[in-house]
Enzyme design. Sequence first.
Site, PDB file in Angstrom:
ATOM      1  N   MET A 233     -11.356  -7.042   4.928  1.00 36.38           N
ATOM      2  CA  MET A 233     -10.326  -5.759   5.625  1.00 36.38           C
ATOM      3  C   MET A 233     -10.199  -7.072   7.265  1.00 36.38           C
ATOM      4  O   MET A 233     -10.501  -6.874   7.380  1.00 36.38           O
ATOM      5  CB  MET A 233     -11.089  -5.310   6.268  1.00 36.38           C
TER       6      MET A 233
ATOM      7  N   ASP B 110      -6.271  -6.689   4.158  1.00 39.06           N
ATOM      8  CA  ASP B 110      -5.775  -5.522   4.292  1.00 39.06           C
ATOM      9  C   ASP B 110      -5.251  -5.083   5.341  1.00 39.06           C
ATOM     10  O   ASP B 110      -6.509  -4.865   6.030  1.00 39.06           O
ATOM     11  CB  ASP B 110      -6.451  -5.298   2.677  1.00 39.06           C
TER      12      ASP B 110
ATOM     13  N   GLY C 191      -0.892   1.619   9.409  1.00 38.66           N
ATOM     14  CA  GLY C 191      -0.689   1.401  11.111  1.00 38.66           C
ATOM     15  C   GLY C 191      -0.893   0.629  11.772  1.00 38.66           C
ATOM     16  O   GLY C 191      -0.325   0.716  13.097  1.00 38.66           O
TER      17      GLY C 191
ATOM     18  N   GLY D  70      -2.666  -4.605   8.488  1.00 38.99           N
ATOM     19  CA  GLY D  70      -1.536  -5.055   9.790  1.00 38.99           C
ATOM     20  C   GLY D  70      -1.519  -6.368   9.173  1.00 38.99           C
ATOM     21  O   GLY D  70      -0.484  -7.127  10.457  1.00 38.99           O
TER      22      GLY D  70
ATOM     23  N   SER E 295       0.529  -1.310   0.496  1.00 39.18           N
ATOM     24  CA  SER E 295      -0.015   0.111   0.077  1.00 39.18           C
ATOM     25  C   SER E 295       0.382   1.167   0.004  1.00 39.18           C
ATOM     26  O   SER E 295       1.553   1.114   0.733  1.00 39.18           O
ATOM     27  CB  SER E 295      -1.212  -0.255   1.294  1.00 39.18           C
TER      28      SER E 295
ATOM     29  N   SER F 234       2.677  -0.209   6.533  1.00 39.16           N
ATOM     30  CA  SER F 234       3.901  -0.257   6.748  1.00 39.16           C
ATOM     31  C   SER F 234       5.282  -1.198   7.356  1.00 39.16           C
ATOM     32  O   SER F 234       6.099  -0.475   7.050  1.00 39.16           O
ATOM     33  CB  SER F 234       3.361   0.407   8.081  1.00 39.16           C
TER      34      SER F 234
ATOM     35  N   MET G   8     -12.056   3.620  -0.493  1.00 41.00           N
ATOM     36  CA  MET G   8     -12.824   3.361   0.378  1.00 41.00           C
ATOM     37  C   MET G   8     -14.034   4.861   0.117  1.00 41.00           C
ATOM     38  O   MET G   8     -13.119   6.218   1.151  1.00 41.00           O
ATOM     39  CB  MET G   8     -12.164   3.667   2.153  1.00 41.00           C
TER      40      MET G   8
ATOM     41  N   HIS H   1      -0.875  -0.952  -4.532  1.00 42.93           N
ATOM     42  CA  HIS H   1      -2.253  -1.734  -3.862  1.00 42.93           C
ATOM     43  C   HIS H   1      -2.570   0.047  -3.317  1.00 42.93           C
ATOM     44  O   HIS H   1      -1.650   1.035  -2.552  1.00 42.93           O
ATOM     45  CB  HIS H   1      -1.936  -1.732  -2.631  1.00 42.93           C
TER      46      HIS H   1
ATOM     47  N   MET I 259      -9.201   7.649  -0.491  1.00 42.88           N
ATOM     48  CA  MET I 259     -10.198   7.757   0.887  1.00 42.88           C
ATOM     49  C   MET I 259     -10.647   9.046   0.247  1.00 42.88           C
ATOM     50  O   MET I 259     -10.468  10.106   0.273  1.00 42.88           O
ATOM     51  CB  MET I 259      -9.507   7.837   2.235  1.00 42.88           C
TER      52      MET I 259
ATOM     53  N   HIS J  10      -8.304   0.580  -3.776  1.00 41.62           N
ATOM     54  CA  HIS J  10      -9.050   0.102  -3.252  1.00 41.62           C
ATOM     55  C   HIS J  10      -9.685   1.623  -2.603  1.00 41.62           C
ATOM     56  O   HIS J  10      -9.256   2.091  -2.272  1.00 41.62           O
ATOM     57  CB  HIS J  10      -8.195   0.035  -1.583  1.00 41.62           C
TER      58      HIS J  10
ATOM     59  N   ASP K  92      -4.861   3.186  -1.739  1.00 41.51           N
ATOM     60  CA  ASP K  92      -6.288   3.904  -1.335  1.00 41.51           C
ATOM     61  C   ASP K  92      -6.941   5.007  -1.595  1.00 41.51           C
ATOM     62  O   ASP K  92      -6.288   6.154  -1.445  1.00 41.51           O
ATOM     63  CB  ASP K  92      -6.086   4.184   0.485  1.00 41.51           C
TER      64      ASP K  92
END
Length: 217
Positions: free
Chosen positions: A133, A171, A141, A173, A6, A194, A64, A29, A33, A62, A31
């Site tokens: 998710m 996706d 993170g 952690g 990501s 991360s 969101m 990936h 948002m 992705h 994101d």
Amino acid sequence: MRINPSILSADFANLASELERIHTADAVHVDVMDNHFVPNLTIGKPVVQAIANSTTLPLDIHLMIADADRWAPEYAQLGVDSVTFHVEASTAPVRLARELRAAGTKASMALRPATPVEPYLDMLGELDMLLLMTVEPGFGGQKFLDLVLPKIRRARAAIDGSGKPIALQVDGGISRDTILRAAEAGADVFVAGSAVYSAPEPAVEIDVLRNLALGGH
């Protein structure tokens, strides 16, 4: 076992060089948002287009965002490899998945941790990928939620039972500490942000994560 880093964890002021640092990835990936569906605001179509122009890697978008039915097809028209919408933000997910495929991209549907997968198993054939998710969407993170593991197992059983080549992505952690658990549960595409970008050599870390995931199969 595919690793899609990501870029939420990348240095946005140097995206071209940050993309080069993950050249061993299977896809990028991205994101998107909107500060409505999730409490964070990232990037939109112009930056996605710039990313597409800066890498030869496939783009795994992705979304969101609220009102996915309206906006997701516009991202498909950017020539990306895959577009993921959240089922919680779609009023007609089957129609939307078909629109994405008709636009020439893979159709993927995402579920938040507390959204049950069972109501959507009958529409697996409309999808190229299902994203579960493993954190609440919105920020990078976060700590991996083990409570999603049983849902991953149920989704894997349903995908295997369908006989269709549907990818199962997780996706949130994902790291050296958690990727094996997710792989053992049945995931085969892993988003790591991360964990990759905080490593001294992100391209090497991608290979490490991929090999760890292979240990679960």
